[in-house]
Design an enzyme around this catalytic site. Structure first.
Site, mmCIF file in Angstrom:
data_model
loop_
_atom_site.group_PDB
_atom_site.id
_atom_site.type_symbol
_atom_site.label_atom_id
_atom_site.label_comp_id
_atom_site.label_asym_id
_atom_site.label_seq_id
_atom_site.Cartn_x
_atom_site.Cartn_y
_atom_site.Cartn_z
ATOM 1 N N GLN A 147 3.138 9.937 1.262
ATOM 2 C CA GLN A 147 4.416 9.213 1.296
ATOM 3 C C GLN A 147 5.326 9.553 0.119
ATOM 4 O O GLN A 147 6.510 9.238 0.134
ATOM 5 C CB GLN A 147 4.176 7.698 1.322
ATOM 6 N N CYS B 267 5.962 -0.063 7.376
ATOM 7 C CA CYS B 267 5.574 1.080 6.549
ATOM 8 C C CYS B 267 6.770 1.500 5.704
ATOM 9 O O CYS B 267 7.891 1.577 6.209
ATOM 10 C CB CYS B 267 5.139 2.238 7.455
ATOM 11 N N LEU B 268 6.525 1.767 4.418
ATOM 12 C CA LEU B 268 7.614 2.170 3.532
ATOM 13 C C LEU B 268 8.253 3.482 3.986
ATOM 14 O O LEU B 268 9.394 3.765 3.643
ATOM 15 C CB LEU B 268 7.100 2.311 2.090
ATOM 16 N N HIS C 109 -4.557 1.407 7.404
ATOM 17 C CA HIS C 109 -3.204 1.976 7.513
ATOM 18 C C HIS C 109 -3.045 3.139 6.520
ATOM 19 O O HIS C 109 -2.523 4.197 6.873
ATOM 20 C CB HIS C 109 -2.190 0.844 7.242
ATOM 21 N N GLU C 110 -3.524 2.946 5.283
ATOM 22 C CA GLU C 110 -3.370 3.986 4.249
ATOM 23 C C GLU C 110 -4.270 5.194 4.519
ATOM 24 O O GLU C 110 -3.874 6.334 4.292
ATOM 25 C CB GLU C 110 -3.649 3.419 2.853
ATOM 26 N N GLY D 238 0.825 -1.200 0.000
ATOM 27 C CA GLY D 238 0.000 0.000 0.000
ATOM 28 C C GLY D 238 0.857 1.247 0.000
ATOM 29 O O GLY D 238 2.004 1.223 0.457
ATOM 30 N N HIS E 288 -2.686 7.401 6.867
ATOM 31 C CA HIS E 288 -1.659 8.248 6.244
ATOM 32 C C HIS E 288 -2.249 9.569 5.747
ATOM 33 O O HIS E 288 -1.649 10.617 5.957
ATOM 34 C CB HIS E 288 -1.015 7.531 5.047
#
Ligand code: ZN
Length: 185
Positions: free
Chosen positions: A48, A106-107, A148-149, A43, A152
């Site tokens: 991000q 997480c990226l 999660h997204e 995701g 963000h």
């Protein structure tokens, strides 16, 4: 596109809604998907990549490079198809009372994993790539990923959902990593 990481303040900002899913937004969604596949991740949210817009992309199907890939591939013994999802203005309209705890990463917080408790299923209202209003019932990994997204685009990171003690330990670790990085570059 470059993925930004903590402590970049963009990650903590609440993102702006999309007025219309025009060609520019479509292109951005496609670029986000490519960046996510390349990372690789399941995701990615627009903040991000440094853009405070309410856009998220996901694909929770197992792929090479992802941790679960080999296990699920062996289990299913069939070709795994990609399942890209692109959402503008995603909004949770329902969450289950039942919660589940699982490990997340997480990226934007590389190298850090931790347990997060979230509702095990949810419903999400959003605009798809064609600007059409849709609703998705998500369960399992997809439910975790979409929550999660959405966090963000609200400026919330998964470590914010952990206990203060655990979060402080992680933040200290990140600071230390950064100091070491500065010293070696
Ligand atoms: Zn993330």
């Amino acid at each position: 596109m470059k993925i930004i990481t903590l402590p970049n303040p963009i990650l903590k900002k609440k993102s702006n809604p999309i007025d219309k899913v025009d060609n520019k937004i479509k292109k951005l969604m496609d670029e986000m998907l490519n960046t996510m596949y390349k990372a690789p991740g399941i995701g990615l949210a627009a903040p991000q990549i440094g853009i405070n817009k309410r856009l998220i992309v996901m694909d929770t199907s197992p792929r090479p490079g992802l941790k679960r890939y080999q296990e699920e591939k062996n289990e299913k013994k069939e070709e795994i198809k990609p399942n890209p999802i692109q959402m503008a203005n995603p909004e949770l309209t329902w969450v289950s009372e039942k919660k589940e705890t699982d490990e997340e990463g997480c990226l934007s917080i590389p190298g850090i994993m931790g347990d997060v408790t979230r509702p095990s299923s949810c419903k999400v209202k959003y605009l798809d790539r064609n600007g059409e209003s849709k609703e998705l019932l998500a369960k399992g990994l997809l439910a975790r990923c979409v929550q999660h997204e959405i966090d963000h685009v609200n400026g919330i990171l998964f470590i914010d959902r952990m206990s203060k003690t655990k979060k402080d330990i992680i933040l200290r670790k990140i600071k230390k990593q950064q100091k070491e990085k500065e010293q070696t570059t």
